[in-house]
Design a protein around this motif. Structure first.
Motif, PDB file in Angstrom:
ATOM      1  N   GLN A 123       2.683  -6.817 -13.144  1.00 49.63           N
ATOM      2  CA  GLN A 123       2.973  -5.492 -12.607  1.00 49.63           C
ATOM      3  C   GLN A 123       3.704  -4.625 -13.635  1.00 49.63           C
ATOM      4  O   GLN A 123       3.453  -3.423 -13.718  1.00 49.63           O
TER       5      GLN A 123
ATOM      6  N   SER B 241      -5.573   2.655  -1.204  1.00 52.84           N
ATOM      7  CA  SER B 241      -4.328   3.410  -1.338  1.00 52.84           C
ATOM      8  C   SER B 241      -4.361   4.315  -2.564  1.00 52.84           C
ATOM      9  O   SER B 241      -3.949   5.479  -2.506  1.00 52.84           O
ATOM     10  N   THR B 242      -4.867   3.779  -3.673  1.00 59.80           N
ATOM     11  CA  THR B 242      -4.939   4.567  -4.905  1.00 59.80           C
ATOM     12  C   THR B 242      -5.879   5.755  -4.746  1.00 59.80           C
ATOM     13  O   THR B 242      -5.567   6.881  -5.144  1.00 59.80           O
TER      14      THR B 242
ATOM     15  N   THR C 122       0.101   2.341 -16.936  1.00 59.10           N
ATOM     16  CA  THR C 122       0.009   3.594 -16.196  1.00 59.10           C
ATOM     17  C   THR C 122       0.751   4.712 -16.906  1.00 59.10           C
ATOM     18  O   THR C 122       0.239   5.834 -17.035  1.00 59.10           O
TER      19      THR C 122
ATOM     20  N   SER D  51       0.828  -1.210   0.000  1.00 61.13           N
ATOM     21  CA  SER D  51       0.000   0.000   0.000  1.00 61.13           C
ATOM     22  C   SER D  51       0.861   1.258   0.000  1.00 61.13           C
ATOM     23  O   SER D  51       0.498   2.271  -0.614  1.00 61.13           O
TER      24      SER D  51
ATOM     25  N   THR E 139       3.770   1.592  -1.502  1.00 60.50           N
ATOM     26  CA  THR E 139       4.277   1.796  -2.859  1.00 60.50           C
ATOM     27  C   THR E 139       3.192   2.358  -3.767  1.00 60.50           C
ATOM     28  O   THR E 139       3.477   3.166  -4.662  1.00 60.50           O
ATOM     29  N   ILE E 140       1.938   1.949  -3.562  1.00 59.56           N
ATOM     30  CA  ILE E 140       0.840   2.456  -4.400  1.00 59.56           C
ATOM     31  C   ILE E 140       0.448   3.864  -3.983  1.00 59.56           C
ATOM     32  O   ILE E 140       0.108   4.699  -4.827  1.00 59.56           O
TER      33      ILE E 140
ATOM     34  N   ILE F 170      -5.207  -1.971  -2.005  1.00 56.71           N
ATOM     35  CA  ILE F 170      -4.649  -1.246  -3.148  1.00 56.71           C
ATOM     36  C   ILE F 170      -5.629  -0.189  -3.634  1.00 56.71           C
ATOM     37  O   ILE F 170      -5.252   0.941  -3.972  1.00 56.71           O
TER      38      ILE F 170
ATOM     39  N   MET G 137       7.121  -5.070  -4.709  1.00 63.68           N
ATOM     40  CA  MET G 137       5.812  -5.555  -5.142  1.00 63.68           C
ATOM     41  C   MET G 137       5.802  -7.009  -5.606  1.00 63.68           C
ATOM     42  O   MET G 137       4.891  -7.770  -5.243  1.00 63.68           O
TER      43      MET G 137
ATOM     44  N   ARG H 100       2.440  -1.073 -14.905  1.00 66.47           N
ATOM     45  CA  ARG H 100       3.231   0.158 -14.880  1.00 66.47           C
ATOM     46  C   ARG H 100       3.357   0.752 -16.286  1.00 66.47           C
ATOM     47  O   ARG H 100       3.309   1.968 -16.453  1.00 66.47           O
TER      48      ARG H 100
ATOM     49  N   LEU I  60       2.235   6.400  -5.785  1.00 66.26           N
ATOM     50  CA  LEU I  60       1.827   6.630  -7.157  1.00 66.26           C
ATOM     51  C   LEU I  60       0.831   7.784  -7.254  1.00 66.26           C
ATOM     52  O   LEU I  60       0.792   8.491  -8.254  1.00 66.26           O
ATOM     53  N   SER I  61       0.006   7.967  -6.210  1.00 68.40           N
ATOM     54  CA  SER I  61      -1.118   8.911  -6.327  1.00 68.40           C
ATOM     55  C   SER I  61      -1.036  10.113  -5.398  1.00 68.40           C
ATOM     56  O   SER I  61      -1.533  11.184  -5.741  1.00 68.40           O
TER      57      SER I  61
END
Length: 485
Positions: A407, A144-145, A414, A18, A20-21, A141, A114, A411, A24-25
């Motif tokens: 993954q 978290s996002t 993404t 969580s 690491t995610i 996840i 991950m 990525r 991302l945001s």
């Protein structure tokens, strides 16, 4: 390992995933403050956001292979240390260049971590318990996002423009320090032996790294601004050459009896192939949706960062509930559950777009929040069930590398999605500024970005339907064979 210890180890692994995610945001809402702090331009900001994703993707597969062959626990602990150091460097960065470099190092750490999480879930659980574990994983996840922008906005508002964005990174430090001793104690010290040799394929690792880097780099460097260099697309030629060389080398390497980084036999598993392609398209849409929506709410609606982030809370809550439930029923409903989830996401995101275009400004955040709640209900039926179904026919000894390949796809998706959607957003802003009112400029910008995002969801839905059809045909053949015998 007893059941209680197994779930405690799972909790540690998913908590780290969580983190690491979140990175991302949660950084997205700090972008305006970072721009002000360093006078950063679109290219520097894109590297800070997407450089994390780029490094994440490059490292995933070799890290997953190493974890499968040697020790997931050892790689996990090493990744935690690197993530801690990188977060510290981000928090104290004196220049935008140091921040960008530290974000790339943070992405490397996330790429180390991950695949170990996914491999550990494969190792710790079997049967229906694995579905429940992936259900919880998907909920975490999803939270978290979706909570990342809210959390980032809260830190920016608490610390102000100078300190707030740094708090986003400082947050990781005590959390990683607190999780490390639990990871050291609880993660399994042994794992099923992998098939094949344990040698490290340095040539294959290098070729794969070049291929992933050259595929993602032109998208990472796409900002939608006037300074975009068309020459960046030449990297795709490098990708084609290095990708072909990688496939040739890996097949040659495997024929010699050694263990290749990527087992291409995985892609002959229909459920894994379709699930991976679905995830690529879905993750092209999701981060792009959160970023462009946050940009519209802050720039077009004038909302403070924390309130722009709070609009996504209904998505997070509904996704968490839906993910938890979906993990329990995925064995019963299979791919049909994912198809339904994607259809609901499409409807929810469509309602967000309609709200932005037709409602008065005061009503937009409330209507968008409701529509995001609808999308979140569908989203919870996508990530965890798709992960469960895609990995169901993959042996445990290949769990880490199979999850890593997925993954990497996520990525890459993404990076492509962020580039396509943000470029559509900013190209419109640059083209219409001065010719339309500010609100119309940002409405049009979000319209073009949202159409890109809805296109990616439609592609994911097409892959889900293809897999559903393949499963139906397979079940029909099995029934016919049974009747024949």
């Amino acid at each position: 390992m007893d059941d209680r210890t197994r779930w405690r180890a799972f909790a540690v692994a998913v908590s780290v995933a969580s983190l690491t995610i979140l990175d991302l945001s949660k950084v997205n809402v700090g972008v305006p403050a970072i721009e002000d702090a360093f006078g950063a331009g679109p290219t520097e900001i894109q590297i800070i956001i997407a450089g994390y994703i780029l490094a994440f993707g490059v490292v995933l597969v070799p890290a997953g292979r190493y974890g499968d062959q040697h020790s997931r626990r050892r790689m996990f602990l090493f990744g935690l240390v690197v993530f801690l150091i990188a977060s510290l460097l981000c928090a104290v960065a004196p220049t935008v260049e140091v921040l960008a470099g530290s974000r790339i190092l943070q992405g490397v750490a996330a790429g180390l971590l991950m695949p170990q999480v996914l491999g550990l879930i494969q190792q710790l659980f079997q049967g229906p318990a694995r579905g429940r574990a992936f259900g919880v994983f998907g909920a975490v996840i999803g939270l978290s996002t979706a909570f990342g922008p809210t959390l980032g906005g809260l830190f920016v508002d608490l610390g102000g423009d100078d300190l707030g964005w740094r708090l986003i990174f400082w947050m990781n430090v005590p959390l990683v320090i607190g999780l490390f001793p639990f990871a050291y104690k609880l993660l399994p010290r042994t794992q099923p032996a992998s098939s094949g040799s344990r040698d490290l394929d340095l040539v294959g690792t290098a070729l794969l790294g070049v291929a992933v880097l050259s595929l993602m780099l032109p998208f990472v460097l796409t900002t939608g601004g006037p300074d975009d260099d068309p020459a960046r697309w030449a990297w795709l030629a490098v990708f084609a050459l290095s990708g072909a060389a990688f496939v040739w080398w890996e097949r040659r390497y495997a024929r010699s009896g050694r263990s290749a980084i990527v087992d291409f036999a995985l892609f002959r598993v229909t459920s894994y192939r379709n699930g991976t392609l679905l995830a690529v398209a879905y993750f092209a849409a999701m981060p792009a949706m959160f970023l462009t929506l946050t940009l519209f709410l802050q720039l077009g609606q004038g909302l403070a960062a924390v309130f722009a982030g709070m609009v996504t809370i209904p998505f997070a809550l509904m996704m968490a509930l839906s993910s938890f439930y979906s993990g329990r029923v995925v064995e019963r409903y299979g791919r049909g559950l994912v198809v339904t989830g994607l259809a609901i996401v499409f409807v929810g995101f469509g309602l967000v777009l309609v709200s932005v275009l037709v409602l008065p400004a005061a009503a937009v955040p409330w209507a968008v929040a409701i529509a995001m709640g609808i999308a979140g209900t569908g989203g919870g039926a996508v990530i965890a069930p798709n992960q469960t179904l895609a990995l169901a026919d993959i042996p445990v000894t290949s769990g880490g590398v199979a999850g890593s390949i997925q993954q990497v796809g996520q990525r890459v998706g993404t990076a492509v999605g962020l580039a396509a959607a943000t470029a559509a957003f900013y190209v419109t802003v640059y083209a219409e500024t001065g010719t339309e009112t500010e609100i119309v400029v940002y409405q049009d910008a979000y319209l073009h970005a949202a159409l890109v995002i809805l296109g990616f969801i439609a592609i994911a839905l097409a892959f889900a339907l293809a897999d559903l059809r393949a499963r139906s045909v397979g079940a029909m053949h099995t029934l016919q064979d049974a009747r024949t015998t």
